[in-house]
Design an enzyme around this catalytic site. Structure first.
Site, PDB file in Angstrom:
ATOM      1  N   ASP A 294      -3.177   2.650 -10.412  1.00 34.79           N
ATOM      2  CA  ASP A 294      -4.065   1.645 -11.007  1.00 34.79           C
ATOM      3  C   ASP A 294      -4.444   2.003 -12.444  1.00 34.79           C
ATOM      4  OD1 ASP A 294      -4.077   0.113  -8.650  1.00 34.79           O
ATOM      5  OD2 ASP A 294      -5.657   1.350  -7.797  1.00 34.79           O
TER       6      ASP A 294
ATOM      7  N   MET B 222       0.823  -1.212   0.000  1.00 30.24           N
ATOM      8  CA  MET B 222       0.000   0.000   0.000  1.00 30.24           C
ATOM      9  C   MET B 222       0.859   1.264   0.000  1.00 30.24           C
ATOM     10  SD  MET B 222      -2.842  -1.467  -0.186  1.00 30.24           S
ATOM     11  CE  MET B 222      -4.064  -0.220   0.060  1.00 30.24           C
ATOM     12  N   ARG B 223       1.789   1.308  -0.938  1.00 28.90           N
ATOM     13  CA  ARG B 223       2.641   2.477  -1.114  1.00 28.90           C
ATOM     14  C   ARG B 223       2.619   2.860  -2.588  1.00 28.90           C
ATOM     15  NH1 ARG B 223       6.633   3.305   2.899  1.00 28.90           N
ATOM     16  NH2 ARG B 223       7.874   4.361   1.331  1.00 28.90           N
TER      17      ARG B 223
ATOM     18  N   ASP C 180       2.215   1.382 -14.062  1.00 34.54           N
ATOM     19  CA  ASP C 180       2.812   2.527 -14.734  1.00 34.54           C
ATOM     20  C   ASP C 180       2.924   3.656 -13.717  1.00 34.54           C
ATOM     21  OD1 ASP C 180       0.256   3.604 -14.519  1.00 34.54           O
ATOM     22  OD2 ASP C 180      -0.120   3.650 -16.664  1.00 34.54           O
TER      23      ASP C 180
ATOM     24  N   HIS D  43      -5.831  -5.392  -8.450  1.00 36.35           N
ATOM     25  CA  HIS D  43      -6.717  -4.383  -7.880  1.00 36.35           C
ATOM     26  C   HIS D  43      -8.125  -4.960  -7.789  1.00 36.35           C
ATOM     27  CE1 HIS D  43      -8.086  -0.408  -6.831  1.00 36.35           C
ATOM     28  NE2 HIS D  43      -9.062  -0.534  -7.704  1.00 36.35           N
TER      29      HIS D  43
END
Length: 178
Positions: free
Chosen positions: A116, A61-62, A112, A80
């Site tokens: 998301d 979660m970074r 990228d 996701h």
């Protein structure tokens, strides 16, 4: 397996159940490329380089720095819990319920520079039912994530992914006996 948290449940599962080497790389207040350089050094020490290997994010979660993304271009996968491009970011299941969609699911995508927003590799659909909560929908989506992620990794390992433009990654059919 690398985690930034000593108490990540996946560390124990990886090492005890599957015999996978683990390493904790704490952030110690570092952000962006300052922290990600430590990850690159750890990954490269394990043989995951810019031209060989694959970085698979799960529960990380970074926000990854643009430098890290460029270093491992098209070698970072993420999963996701929504059918991207809908509901990126946090609490995707709650976003789906609040919006009133009838179908949600999960997406495996290349990472990228955006959140998301990378090319989609594959998606699995999950119906949203009338009495769903964020938790019940999350549980059903997680079941599909456990199928989708290994499938995407397999396609990558077999060299069967082709990105066309920015938005699409397709599995190539492998023909034998020709």
């Amino acid at each position: 397996m690398i985690s930034n948290k000593h108490d990540a449940a996946g560390l124990k599962t990886a090492s005890e159940k599957y015999g996978v080497p683990t390493k904790v790389v704490p952030a110690d207040g570092q952000k962006g490329w300052d922290y990600d350089k430590k990850l690159v050094a750890t990954l490269e020490g394990a043989g995951v380089t810019a031209t060989d290997g694959l970085v698979c994010l799960a529960g990380f979660m970074r926000i990854i720095s643009p430098e890290f993304v460029r270093h491992y271009r098209m070698r970072i996968l993420n999963i996701h819990p929504a059918l991207l491009p809908s509901f990126p970011g946090l609490h995707a299941q709650k976003q789906a319920i609040d919006y009133g969609v009838k179908v949600s699911g999960c997406t495996v995508h290349f990472v990228d520079d955006g959140v998301d927003s990378g090319p989609v590799i594959l998606q699995k659909m999950v119906p949203v039912v009338q009495d769903d909560t964020e938790e019940t929908l999350s549980t059903r989506i997680l079941e599909q994530e456990h199928q989708a992620y290994p499938e995407a990794v397999r396609l990558f390992a077999e060299g069967r992914l082709r990105v066309e433009g920015r938005q699409r990654a397709r599995a190539m059919t492998c023909l034998s006996g020709l």
